[in-house]
Motif scaffolding. Structure first.
Motif, PDB file in Angstrom:
ATOM      1  N   UNK A  56       0.843  -1.200   0.000  1.00 39.12           N
ATOM      2  CA  UNK A  56       0.000   0.000   0.000  1.00 39.12           C
ATOM      3  C   UNK A  56       0.877   1.248   0.000  1.00 39.12           C
ATOM      4  N   UNK A  57       1.988   1.208   0.766  1.00 40.57           N
ATOM      5  CA  UNK A  57       2.891   2.353   0.785  1.00 40.57           C
ATOM      6  C   UNK A  57       3.429   2.663  -0.602  1.00 40.57           C
ATOM      7  N   UNK A  58       3.933   1.637  -1.271  1.00 38.31           N
ATOM      8  CA  UNK A  58       4.560   1.833  -2.578  1.00 38.31           C
ATOM      9  C   UNK A  58       3.515   2.265  -3.607  1.00 38.31           C
ATOM     10  N   UNK A  59       2.401   1.536  -3.661  1.00 39.95           N
ATOM     11  CA  UNK A  59       1.457   1.803  -4.751  1.00 39.95           C
ATOM     12  C   UNK A  59       0.395   2.824  -4.396  1.00 39.95           C
ATOM     13  N   UNK A  60       0.019   2.920  -3.119  1.00 35.51           N
ATOM     14  CA  UNK A  60      -0.951   3.940  -2.746  1.00 35.51           C
ATOM     15  C   UNK A  60      -0.279   5.304  -2.650  1.00 35.51           C
ATOM     16  N   UNK A  61       0.587   5.458  -1.623  1.00 33.65           N
ATOM     17  CA  UNK A  61       1.201   6.767  -1.347  1.00 33.65           C
ATOM     18  C   UNK A  61       2.262   7.123  -2.393  1.00 33.65           C
ATOM     19  N   UNK A  62       3.228   6.210  -2.581  1.00 29.85           N
ATOM     20  CA  UNK A  62       4.357   6.508  -3.467  1.00 29.85           C
ATOM     21  C   UNK A  62       3.908   6.863  -4.872  1.00 29.85           C
ATOM     22  N   UNK A  63       3.040   6.033  -5.396  1.00 26.89           N
ATOM     23  CA  UNK A  63       2.587   6.230  -6.771  1.00 26.89           C
ATOM     24  C   UNK A  63       1.788   7.523  -6.906  1.00 26.89           C
ATOM     25  N   UNK A  64       0.974   7.824  -5.892  1.00 21.92           N
ATOM     26  CA  UNK A  64       0.171   9.035  -5.941  1.00 21.92           C
ATOM     27  C   UNK A  64       1.072  10.264  -5.946  1.00 21.92           C
ATOM     28  N   UNK A  65       2.079  10.262  -5.060  1.00 21.27           N
ATOM     29  CA  UNK A  65       3.007  11.382  -5.023  1.00 21.27           C
ATOM     30  C   UNK A  65       3.694  11.543  -6.377  1.00 21.27           C
ATOM     31  N   UNK A  66       4.068  10.415  -6.950  1.00 24.90           N
ATOM     32  CA  UNK A  66       4.773  10.471  -8.222  1.00 24.90           C
ATOM     33  C   UNK A  66       3.876  11.041  -9.310  1.00 24.90           C
ATOM     34  N   UNK A  67       2.613  10.632  -9.306  1.00 24.65           N
ATOM     35  CA  UNK A  67       1.677  11.158 -10.297  1.00 24.65           C
ATOM     36  C   UNK A  67       1.510  12.663 -10.132  1.00 24.65           C
ATOM     37  N   UNK A  68       1.380  13.110  -8.873  1.00 29.15           N
ATOM     38  CA  UNK A  68       1.226  14.545  -8.620  1.00 29.15           C
ATOM     39  C   UNK A  68       2.464  15.291  -9.108  1.00 29.15           C
ATOM     40  N   UNK A  69       3.621  14.728  -8.786  1.00 28.62           N
ATOM     41  CA  UNK A  69       4.879  15.387  -9.119  1.00 28.62           C
ATOM     42  C   UNK A  69       5.107  15.447 -10.636  1.00 28.62           C
ATOM     43  N   UNK A  70       4.764  14.356 -11.322  1.00 32.42           N
ATOM     44  CA  UNK A  70       5.110  14.312 -12.741  1.00 32.42           C
ATOM     45  C   UNK A  70       4.089  15.046 -13.597  1.00 32.42           C
ATOM     46  N   UNK A  71       2.937  15.362 -13.037  1.00 30.98           N
ATOM     47  CA  UNK A  71       1.942  16.125 -13.798  1.00 30.98           C
ATOM     48  C   UNK A  71       1.470  17.286 -12.940  1.00 30.98           C
ATOM     49  N   UNK A  72       2.293  18.298 -12.883  1.00 32.36           N
ATOM     50  CA  UNK A  72       2.038  19.433 -11.970  1.00 32.36           C
ATOM     51  C   UNK A  72       0.631  19.993 -12.093  1.00 32.36           C
ATOM     52  N   UNK A  73       0.139  20.033 -13.298  1.00 32.46           N
ATOM     53  CA  UNK A  73      -1.128  20.725 -13.517  1.00 32.46           C
ATOM     54  C   UNK A  73      -2.323  19.826 -13.197  1.00 32.46           C
ATOM     55  N   UNK A  74      -2.055  18.626 -12.698  1.00 31.48           N
ATOM     56  CA  UNK A  74      -3.158  17.675 -12.486  1.00 31.48           C
ATOM     57  C   UNK A  74      -3.206  16.773 -13.690  1.00 31.48           C
ATOM     58  N   UNK A  75      -3.092  15.485 -13.447  1.00 32.31           N
ATOM     59  CA  UNK A  75      -2.977  14.556 -14.567  1.00 32.31           C
ATOM     60  C   UNK A  75      -4.255  14.498 -15.385  1.00 32.31           C
ATOM     61  N   UNK A  76      -4.065  14.414 -16.670  1.00 34.22           N
ATOM     62  CA  UNK A  76      -5.208  14.271 -17.550  1.00 34.22           C
ATOM     63  C   UNK A  76      -5.488  12.786 -17.741  1.00 34.22           C
ATOM     64  N   UNK A  77      -6.543  12.323 -17.100  1.00 30.69           N
ATOM     65  CA  UNK A  77      -6.956  10.960 -17.366  1.00 30.69           C
ATOM     66  C   UNK A  77      -7.641  10.970 -18.719  1.00 30.69           C
ATOM     67  N   UNK A  78      -7.255  10.044 -19.555  1.00 26.66           N
ATOM     68  CA  UNK A  78      -7.952  10.003 -20.835  1.00 26.66           C
ATOM     69  C   UNK A  78      -9.383   9.563 -20.579  1.00 26.66           C
ATOM     70  N   UNK A  79     -10.219   9.904 -21.513  1.00 23.75           N
ATOM     71  CA  UNK A  79     -11.641   9.654 -21.296  1.00 23.75           C
ATOM     72  C   UNK A  79     -11.878   8.147 -21.128  1.00 23.75           C
ATOM     73  N   UNK A  80     -12.720   7.831 -20.159  1.00 23.40           N
ATOM     74  CA  UNK A  80     -13.010   6.433 -19.912  1.00 23.40           C
ATOM     75  C   UNK A  80     -14.208   5.990 -20.735  1.00 23.40           C
TER      76      UNK A  80
END
Lengths: 506, 325
Positions: A217-241
């Motif tokens: 959970x640490x690696x994939x919940x917290x770590x991954x979320x931080x990484x997503x925030x960091x790598x897409x400063x403006x808020x990640x664009x999820x492609x349309x589902x």
């Protein structure tokens, strides 16, 4: 013929209204506990064990209560994939490998493909393993018995070998990642000597060791979320589902591209599942590794490979059926969930062990029949709920991120009711984020934490047997070939890497 | 119609039990949240199966208003469990099912700071028994044949057992010392895995409890040669005791439930009462006889006195084997 007749009878009993109803309720409960991060099949069956006494009061036999618990177990294996794919947090420890490719698929707008693949792969894995179970249970029980300490260690070595290639081309970083995982896996009490190890600052929380789910959970919940925030400063664009039924039907048709992963997962997962030491989590991870190793397009893995979802998902279902085998035929639970099921069987008045199939056919065959039925129920329910799961993905990331954060905290606490674990989980998440920034692959570390605690005692027990002589891993008829294959797999990418660098310099 | 009737009576029954419960335990202490039920051993062993059975009986007979939540803490021959109970934040809601590692682990690891006499004596549920097991393909039929064979094999004879310096280790050390053997002892995480490896011919012998080996005994794979009890066991009438072979050595394993240090007397009384009911239940009694368990229920001062005797006994045993000074 005998088997087919017994099985047919068993399926008929499993289809009786009360048993079918219990299977449906069980699967729904299982889907839910499986999808909730932190809660897994073990929580589901443990919480509902008392309810089975009520069921037994109504039906008299042990069959209906067992069908109910087994359905929860299966449902949870399906459910685990849901949060792995949609949120990127493994819903249960068995679904951690599903995150590797399920999450990238979801981020690229193909969540429906991942969810459909997971559901169908789970169904096929569950069904193939049930067929193996039906036909060869006594034979497979003797296979499980022929795996002693050296054999299981060799198998673990093979699992590590398949993962050396998992971290991409950077072999040294992969090895480093495995070593971190192995080091963390040694924290806590040592079984062989009974001495505590690496109890940092004498904090008692370290005594129980670093739990796998805390790291996952640490690696994939917290770590991954931080990484997503960091790598897409403006808020990640999820492609349309794509939530249309047309998209889902297309995904069902496209399942033909996932056959290979599914077959690997179904067979390997089952085999790992029947070994009492292992269980569904190592089974899923190993299947992922082998699927990648044998793939024509290994570079797709980790970026959104359909096979990469199908292999672990078919494997965790297959392994959970497999884990029933040592529980029923040897009386040894291979996983926490089967430990609870075993307790249930004892109090319903059954004696699990080599004679169960001979002495209690009226219990065994309806249960096996219900394995088939539960799998059909689970895949139908799961497929029909997919639009609901997809709806979750439509939330903007600014809402989703706090949800993931809260679920990570609550899920970690719910798993073991231990606040120390929650703090450790956040720390692991931060460390994972840093490692990710430095481009270290994390999947090998996760694997090492699962397999380390199995491999280490087996290594030392084997060496005690042989007075410290490593040849024990080569001279035994089953362990020998496995060790050799594992060593070849470990050194192959090494040689490739060295020769590549050598050529570059020359 | 039949079903509706049954449902009706069940509901009436539940209501009656619920109300009688309310009337009977007014003012008495009761758990206010789920009870942490620590198991001092790994999954699948004798202690684990027994603890889960106790939990199931509590649920089945509706004995407690709050559930018991079993958690396995197998680390370090029970050290992890002892430390967890010793440092429990809520001792009134923390109980633990114990083995003989309850005495041996604090003796071996004084650094843990555990004094077992501070634990609340909730109840002794049984004394488990030990037998010496071999695989049927070994051809060994008697204890004498075993001694001859093990002596000839020297350190090539492998005995498996649960944990280091544990019950199984103590019996193995005794056999080695008393009969001039040099069997090799390999520690496992749980008794279930040990029995599996004897049945799979991965190791030569074990001293499993009957509950751990019963499945393989009934299938004929595992053969008991000698029992470490005072009398022959009703379940194995043809298996002689070590006493009959001229030894004074007997060994039992306590199966006791204890409360965390600092548990209030009211809570202790509640749990003693709860486990008396579990002990007297038909399910527990039938399990006891089926799995060849001995020993009567014991609690309070009587249990503490029993612990004292047992702890002193283990001090002597561990000193003799060199595990402690």
């Amino acid at each position: 013929m005998d088997i087919l007749a017994s099985l047919f009878n068993g399926i008929l009993i499993a289809l009786e209204p009360i048993n079918l109803g219990l299977a449906v309720i069980g699967v729904i409960v299982g889907l839910f506990v499986g999808a909730m991060p932190g809660l897994g099949s073990v929580n589901g069956v443990a919480i509902l064990l008392p309810f089975t006494f009520v069921i037994q009061g109504f039906t008299g036999g042990a069959t209906s209560p067992m069908i109910f618990l087994a359905s929860i177990y299966y449902g949870a294996m399906y459910g685990g994939a849901i949060s792995s794919i949609t949120l990127g947090i493994p819903g249960a420890s068995t679904a951690v490998a599903t995150v590797f490719d399920g999450r990238p698929l979801a981020l690229s707008g193909r969540a429906h493909v991942a969810l459909v693949t997971a559901a169908i792969a789970s169904f096929i894995g569950g069904t193939i393993s049930t067929i193996l179970f039906t036909g060869f249970a006594p034979l497979l029980a003797s296979v499980a018995l022929s795996f002693g300490n050296p054999e299981i260690f060799s198998l673990m070595l093979l699992a590590f070998a398949t993962f050396v290639g998992l971290g991409g081309d950077d072999i040294p970083k992969t090895i480093f990642s495995i070593c971190i995982g192995l080091a963390l896996a040694t924290v806590g009490f040592d079984i062989i000597t009974g001495e505590p190890r690496l109890i940092f600052f004498e904090i008692t929380g370290f005594m129980h060791g670093i739990r796998f789910l805390v790291v996952a959970i640490g690696v994939y919940g917290i770590g991954e979320m931080l990484w997503t925030i960091n790598s897409t400063r403006s808020g990640p664009q999820m492609s349309k589902v794509d939530v249309s039924f047309k998209g889902i039907f297309q995904a069902i048709k496209d399942f033909r591209f996932a056959w290979k992963g599914t077959l690997i997962g179904s067979t390997l997962g089952f085999f790992v599942g029947i070994l009492p030491a292992a269980g569904a989590t190592p089974g899923a991870l190993m299947s992922y590794g082998v699927a990648k190793l044998t793939s024509k397009n290994p570079e797709e893995y980790g970026k959104g490979s359909i096979d990469g979802v199908a292999a672990p998902e078919s494997a965790n279902n297959s392994a959970s059926t497999g884990a029933m085998l040592p529980m029923m035929t040897l009386g040894i639970p291979g996983s926490p969930t089967t430990a609870v099921l075993l307790a249930g069987m004892v109090i319903w008045g059954l004696q699990p062990g080599p004679l169960l199939f001979t002495n209690q056919p009226e219990f065994v065959w309806p249960l096996i029949g219900s394995f088939y039925i539960s799998n059909i129920v689970a895949v139908l329910l799961n497929l029909s709920f997919i639009p609901v799961f997809l709806w979750m993905l439509r939330m903007p990331f600014t809402i989703l991120a706090p949800v993931i954060f809260v679920l990570s905290l609550v899920g970690t606490y719910a798993a073991y009711l231990d606040m120390f674990d929650v703090g450790l989980m956040v720390l692991v998440g931060l460390a994972a984020f840093v490692l990710r920034m430095l481009d270290y692959p994390l999947a090998p570390a996760v694997l090492a934490i699962v397999l380390g605690p199995i491999a280490e005692p087996k290594l030392r027990q084997s060496l005690l047997l042989s007075d410290g002589d490593f040849s024990i891993f080569f001279t035994r008829p089953i362990a020998g070939p496995i060790t050799v294959v594992a060593l070849i797999l470990i050194f192959l990418p090494f040689l490739k890497w060295i020769s590549k660098h050598y050529r570059r310099k020359v | 119609m039949k079903h509706t009737k049954r449902v009706f009576f069940t509901l009436v029954g539940i209501a009656a039990i619920a109300f009688s419960g309310f009337a009977g335990i007014a003012n008495a202490w009761e758990p206010t949240k789920p009870v942490n039920f620590i198991i001092m051993a790994g999954k699948g062993g004798g202690a684990d199966k027994m603890a889960r059975l106790m939990q199931a009986i509590v649920e089945k007979e509706n004995l407690s208003n709050r559930p018991l939540i079993p958690t396995n803490k197998s680390g370090g021959s029970g050290a992890e469990a002892l430390v967890a109970a010793n440092t429990a934040s809520d001792p009134d809601h923390t109980i633990m099912v114990t083995l003989n590692s309850f005495y041996t682990t604090p003796l071996r690891q004084p650094g843990l700071g555990i004094d077992v006499m501070t634990f609340a004596p909730v109840g002794r549920m049984a004394e488990d028994t030990f037998l010496l097991w071999v695989h049927k393909d070994s051809g060994l039929k008697t204890f004498e044949e075993f001694l001859a064979k093990a002596k000839a094999e020297g350190s090539g004879w492998v005995m498996g057992g649960t944990g280091k310096d544990s019950e199984d280790n103590i019996i193995t050390d005794h056999l080695n010392g008393a009969y001039g053997l040099s069997m090799k002892y390999i520690p496992y995480k749980g008794g279930g895995a040990v029995a599996k490896d004897v049945a799979g011919k991965q190791i030569h012998s074990s001293v499993n409890n009957p509950s751990e080996a019963l499945g393989f005994y009934e299938s004929g794979d595992m053969v008991p040669l000698v029992a470490f009890t005072n009398e022959r066991l009703p379940l194995f009438p043809d298996v002689p005791t070590l006493k009959e072979k001229g030894s004074e050595f007997t060994y039992y394993m306590q199966r006791s439930v204890v409360g965390a240090p600092g548990m209030s007397p009211d809570a202790e009384a509640y749990f003693s009462d709860l486990f008396t009911k579990v002990y007297n239940s038909a399910d527990w009694q039938s399990y006891k006889s089926k799995k060849s368990l001995m020993g009567d229920f014991m609690s309070g001062g009587e249990l503490v006195a029993y612990w004292n005797v047992q702890r002193d006994l283990h001090k002597v045993i561990l000193k003799a084997s060199g595990a402690i000074k």
